[in-house]
Design a protein around this motif. Sequence first.
Motif, mmCIF file in Angstrom:
data_model
loop_
_atom_site.group_PDB
_atom_site.id
_atom_site.type_symbol
_atom_site.label_atom_id
_atom_site.label_comp_id
_atom_site.label_asym_id
_atom_site.label_seq_id
_atom_site.Cartn_x
_atom_site.Cartn_y
_atom_site.Cartn_z
ATOM 1 N N SER A 489 0.789 -1.240 -0.013
ATOM 2 C CA SER A 489 -0.037 -0.215 -0.136
ATOM 3 C C SER A 489 0.920 1.209 -0.074
ATOM 4 O O SER A 489 0.655 2.103 -0.834
ATOM 5 N N LEU A 493 0.730 4.242 -2.986
ATOM 6 C CA LEU A 493 0.534 5.620 -2.492
ATOM 7 C C LEU A 493 1.801 6.580 -2.996
ATOM 8 O O LEU A 493 1.466 7.473 -3.528
ATOM 9 N N LEU A 500 -3.374 11.745 -6.074
ATOM 10 C CA LEU A 500 -3.992 11.800 -4.801
ATOM 11 C C LEU A 500 -3.737 13.428 -4.432
ATOM 12 O O LEU A 500 -4.891 13.998 -4.024
ATOM 13 N N PHE A 505 -5.660 15.209 -1.490
ATOM 14 C CA PHE A 505 -4.884 14.406 -0.255
ATOM 15 C C PHE A 505 -3.621 15.107 -0.257
ATOM 16 O O PHE A 505 -3.080 15.782 -1.261
ATOM 17 N N LEU A 533 -6.534 5.831 3.686
ATOM 18 C CA LEU A 533 -5.531 5.534 2.818
ATOM 19 C C LEU A 533 -5.445 4.091 2.422
ATOM 20 O O LEU A 533 -5.019 3.735 1.092
ATOM 21 N N ASP A 535 -8.123 2.242 1.725
ATOM 22 C CA ASP A 535 -9.144 2.070 0.878
ATOM 23 C C ASP A 535 -8.635 2.576 -0.485
ATOM 24 O O ASP A 535 -8.503 1.920 -1.564
ATOM 25 N N VAL A 536 -7.753 3.841 -0.448
ATOM 26 C CA VAL A 536 -7.073 4.267 -1.702
ATOM 27 C C VAL A 536 -6.200 3.495 -2.184
ATOM 28 O O VAL A 536 -6.178 3.270 -3.416
ATOM 29 N N ALA A 539 -7.987 0.647 -3.940
ATOM 30 C CA ALA A 539 -8.397 1.154 -5.466
ATOM 31 C C ALA A 539 -7.152 1.058 -6.451
ATOM 32 O O ALA A 539 -7.484 1.068 -7.577
ATOM 33 N N VAL A 555 -10.146 5.964 -7.599
ATOM 34 C CA VAL A 555 -9.694 6.637 -6.125
ATOM 35 C C VAL A 555 -10.889 7.226 -5.570
ATOM 36 O O VAL A 555 -11.269 6.964 -4.481
ATOM 37 N N ARG A 558 -13.696 5.045 -4.497
ATOM 38 C CA ARG A 558 -13.650 4.648 -3.124
ATOM 39 C C ARG A 558 -13.654 5.608 -1.972
ATOM 40 O O ARG A 558 -14.387 5.515 -1.029
ATOM 41 N N VAL A 559 -13.066 6.779 -2.029
ATOM 42 C CA VAL A 559 -13.359 8.029 -1.194
ATOM 43 C C VAL A 559 -15.010 8.005 -0.793
ATOM 44 O O VAL A 559 -15.139 8.345 0.369
#
Length: 620
Positions: A489, A493, A500, A505, A533, A535-536, A539, A555, A558-559
């Motif tokens: 993850s 990210l 993001l 973000f 995060l 979640d993101v 995605a 993304v 998901r958000v």
Amino acid sequence: MPIHVLSEEVVSQIAAGEVVERPSSVVKELVENSIDAGARDIRVETRAGGKRFIHVTDDGCGVPAIEAELAFRRHSTSKLATADDLVHITTLGFRGEALASIAAVSQVTFVTRAAAEPVGTLVRLEGGRVVAHQESGRPPGTAVTVEELFFNVPARRKFLRSEQTERRHVDAWLTRYAMAYPALRFTLAHDGRVVFQSPGNDRLRDVLVAVYGLEVGAALLEILPDAPLQSQIANQQIGKSANRQIGKSANQQISKSPISNIQVTGFVSPPSLHRANRGFITLFVNGRWVQDVRLTYAVIQAYHTLLPSGRYPLAVAMVHLPPEDVDVNVHPAKSEVRFRDGDAVFRAVQKAVRRTLIERSPVPVAVHVPTAWPVAAPQWREEQRERLAHLQPQPAAGQLRLEAERLEAVETPGRALEPPAGRLPPLRVVGQLGTTYVVAEGPAGMYLIDQHAAHERVLFEQLLAEHERAAIASQALLEPQPVELAPESAALLEEYLEVLSGLGFQVEPFGGTTVLVRALPAIVAQADPRQVLEDVAAALEMSDVPLAGTLVEAVAARVCKRAAVKAGQVLAHAEMEELVRALEKCASPRTCPHGRPTMIHLSVEQLAREFGRSVNASTS
Ligand code: ADP
Ligand code: MG
């Protein structure tokens, strides 16, 4: 330092750097060799994103035993002999650099057998040096294993990205070649799992279905052949024979009338199907994937006034022209080409796409659309199927199968077909049911709205609209918060920090697998940053398929899921009103961003039927 000549080793590493940038470049070169070798079945396997292991096998012509070592010498090739040959190259390779370059920066095992020879040959090289050469049994064809890429170039190794990213680059190359060569069967496996396979039946549409999924694959329009094709071919032949008479070569004739020799084939999206960036426009020139800003623009221009602003078509366009009209020897990686007559190629592409759109797109793809979208009504699908059978102008058998499965896809979550356009009628909120559904009434009957799914849809469209205007509300945390994440993850990210930040973000690497969260999109500012995060990252991981929907959309969806009201939450009447008003404003109010229905509609007719009332007898 005084001037000196570099050592052979340094020279070969520098040269290798031009050809081999990352695992996907190795895959690209090996697959090109397999295609050039006339293979029908090409299999690619990687481990650890190709950083540790890449294996490519083919059933092509193989290399005779006495040439096996020679294949690894720099500038050794069987595809080119004289400088004149450079003018009409019909193979993907010709520079004789790939195997030498790959071998210089990895450990290669090359097992090959020419069909005419009784036994195969194995050659193993480490850092460019031959460490084994022996007989080896294998069926005709070639298998190349590349291990420990950049084991002797630590600086390069450090530049490799996460396994997912490297995998994605491999995916992109393999799918490109599968599209360019639909008659060949390509299989791709990562870490022991087959992730892609093309049928090899010489039908590009079937490859596109494998790459983009059924829904998109079925909707794409085949580029129409240039109308006076027959007469053109006839002209060419007349031209050729005329030339023969006056003693000129056919080549000279071709170079005089380049326009008639440019053919454009492939598929393009109907105007109803579009994407948020131009990354879905894939171009090939004579079977070679190319990056060409002008030709990309030619495709986009063909859609002039047909697409909403800021949206781009999806296209797979193949340009075919005589090899002498295009110079492929521009760059070692060969993804740039130079045309002798760039304007003519631009016009040919633009015209072919435009013609296709104009002739094909007025034909409604989704046939007849019922006034209201009867979500989750199986019998509707039956009706629609029947209607389809009547209205379709006798599609080919395969096409019908695709169309039928397209309807199937309507109810598959995730990739659901957009419901027919048409917004909601104004609805009157009646009340809440089971703290999960909003009951509403409209001119056409009763609506049962899933509060969570509906809210997701509303937030999703708002967020994307704000994103388009670069106006996403971001909310700083009171105190920047370090969040430790799973390594995968964290890597994902960090790779997409820019995507993001466009979504509100503010996240920065904080050492190891920890990131520092400074701000979140306002709609999830109250949620747990770690959960958001994760979640993101999920995605990002899920859209880790080449060319699937855009990252931003994945993304954002998901958000919004995290931010939306949940089932079980009590809503005040005013809140329900607000939700329904917002839903009425949505462009696609009837599904959530993940494709599930937001509502069930019970029409006045249905209600009457259920109660045994006759529909028209309003007085009874
Ligand atoms: P190029 O493709 O530019 O000729 P390469 O270094 O990629 O240069 O390959 C060198 C030669 O090795 C090729 O010209 C071809 O003769 C032979 N070769 C490489 N891979 C294969 C393969 N999979 N099947 C048959 N021959 C191959
Ligand atoms: Mg090659």
